[in-house]
Design a protein around this motif. Structure first.
Motif, PDB file in Angstrom:
ATOM      1  N   LEU A  43      -1.490  12.620   1.301  1.00 53.89           N
ATOM      2  CA  LEU A  43      -1.755  11.262   0.838  1.00 53.89           C
ATOM      3  C   LEU A  43      -2.854  10.650   1.697  1.00 53.89           C
ATOM      4  N   ASP A  44      -3.532   9.628   1.172  1.00 59.75           N
ATOM      5  CA  ASP A  44      -4.530   8.970   2.010  1.00 59.75           C
ATOM      6  C   ASP A  44      -3.825   8.271   3.163  1.00 59.75           C
ATOM      7  N   PRO A  64       4.649  16.929  -5.132  1.00 54.97           N
ATOM      8  CA  PRO A  64       5.865  16.172  -4.841  1.00 54.97           C
ATOM      9  C   PRO A  64       7.103  16.853  -5.409  1.00 54.97           C
ATOM     10  N   THR A  83       4.017   4.025   3.396  1.00 55.90           N
ATOM     11  CA  THR A  83       5.241   4.622   2.865  1.00 55.90           C
ATOM     12  C   THR A  83       6.208   4.959   3.992  1.00 55.90           C
ATOM     13  N   THR A 105      -1.753   5.016   2.519  1.00 59.75           N
ATOM     14  CA  THR A 105      -0.540   5.228   1.724  1.00 59.75           C
ATOM     15  C   THR A 105       0.528   5.928   2.547  1.00 59.75           C
ATOM     16  N   LEU A 106       0.126   6.916   3.328  1.00 59.68           N
ATOM     17  CA  LEU A 106       1.081   7.626   4.186  1.00 59.68           C
ATOM     18  C   LEU A 106       1.706   6.684   5.204  1.00 59.68           C
ATOM     19  N   ARG A 152       0.812  -1.218   0.000  1.00 60.06           N
ATOM     20  CA  ARG A 152       0.000   0.000   0.000  1.00 60.06           C
ATOM     21  C   ARG A 152       0.851   1.276   0.000  1.00 60.06           C
ATOM     22  N   TRP A 153       2.161   1.123  -0.106  1.00 59.83           N
ATOM     23  CA  TRP A 153       3.055   2.274  -0.092  1.00 59.83           C
ATOM     24  C   TRP A 153       3.156   2.921  -1.470  1.00 59.83           C
ATOM     25  N   SER A 154       3.704   4.130  -1.485  1.00 63.09           N
ATOM     26  CA  SER A 154       3.904   4.871  -2.728  1.00 63.09           C
ATOM     27  C   SER A 154       5.341   4.676  -3.203  1.00 63.09           C
ATOM     28  N   VAL A 155       5.508   3.944  -4.291  1.00 65.63           N
ATOM     29  CA  VAL A 155       6.843   3.711  -4.843  1.00 65.63           C
ATOM     30  C   VAL A 155       7.470   5.030  -5.290  1.00 65.63           C
ATOM     31  N   ASP A 156       6.669   5.915  -5.866  1.00 65.46           N
ATOM     32  CA  ASP A 156       7.185   7.207  -6.340  1.00 65.46           C
ATOM     33  C   ASP A 156       7.772   8.020  -5.186  1.00 65.46           C
ATOM     34  N   GLN A 157       7.075   8.052  -4.060  1.00 63.94           N
ATOM     35  CA  GLN A 157       7.582   8.823  -2.923  1.00 63.94           C
ATOM     36  C   GLN A 157       8.806   8.165  -2.294  1.00 63.94           C
TER      37      GLN A 157
END
Length: 256
Positions: free
Chosen positions: A168-169, A133, A176, A172-173, A70-75
């Protein structure tokens, strides 16, 4: 094998790691790490950081399982390189700092985080639009987070300066943040071992505190739909305020 036998140490360390695990589980995930400040009231601050690291690594495993995928790869691509640079800088600083200086840093970070959190929670504060971002901002705050995380496991506040404005939701926060600090903590095992912070006493103490890791994380996940973040934040903020003030006072007293 030697072990810390001060009852006040255990009276502070056990609830501190439980609260840290709850936060790692995603409940009030910005509440900060109270374990090192509280333990630093009884043992030297560098030793408190050494005891905390293996327990935090165990918490990371439980947290990643809970937030898997559920993490953000981009961040993560933005903040991880800076975080690794921060670990290198933090390891160099850590080896040169006295116990009084580390106490000052730990207490200062706790109080700065408390002040920032209370300011953001002030009544009537308007909710800003989501930030864009940025590799520059993310890299910088990731580096600061890596440095403070290495010295005192207090990388949450600097990282929050970049991550929170992105809006972020919640899942995701949390995910991440969990992955970022999991990478940081496992990489930190190398400089901590080289600096002698993974001694027999510290490791045995960590082993006895280890049950707080899965218990705290599971409790954090369970509390998400059953308790207001506000109550938990208040508990943590009171602890950070008292311990941060005491550590800053002790640090200044030792230096002066």
């Amino acid at each position: 094998m030697p072990i810390i036998d001060d009852p006040w140490f255990w009276a502070l360390a056990l609830p501190a790691f439980l609260l840290t695990g709850i936060s790692k589980g995603g409940f009030a995930s910005g509440a900060g790490n109270v374990a090192v400040p509280l333990m630093s009231l009884i043992v030297p601050a560098p030793q408190a950081a050494g005891i905390a690291l293996p327990v935090l690594c165990a918490m990371d495993i439980s947290s990643i399982r809970a937030w898997w995928g559920r993490w953000s790869v981009d961040q993560l691509r933005i903040i991880l390189p800076g975080g690794l640079l921060g670990i290198a800088a933090g390891a160099a600083v850590f080896g040169l700092m006295s116990n009084a200086a580390v106490k000052l840093m730990v207490g200062g970070i706790a109080l700065a985080f408390l002040a920032r959190s209370l300011w953001q929670a002030r009544p009537g504060r308007a909710t800003p639009a989501p930030a864009t971002p940025s590799r520059l901002r993310g890299g910088f705050w990731g580096m600061v987070s890596g440095l403070t995380s290495t010295v005192a496991h207090a990388g949450g506040p600097p990282l929050a300066v970049y991550m929170y404005p992105l809006r972020l939701d919640r899942a995701t926060l949390a995910a991440t943040t969990v992955v970022f600090f999991a990478v940081m903590n496992y990489v930190k095992l190398i400089p901590y071992a080289l600096l002698g912070q993974l001694s027999a006493t510290n490791l045995l103490t960590s082993l006895l505190l280890l049950p707080m890791a899965p218990l705290g994380v599971k409790l954090g996940i369970w509390l998400q739909s059953r308790m207001s973040d506000r109550v938990f934040y208040r508990i943590v903020y009171v602890m950070l305020g008292v311990t941060g003030t005491k550590l800053v006072w002790d640090g200044f007293s030792a230096i002066l």
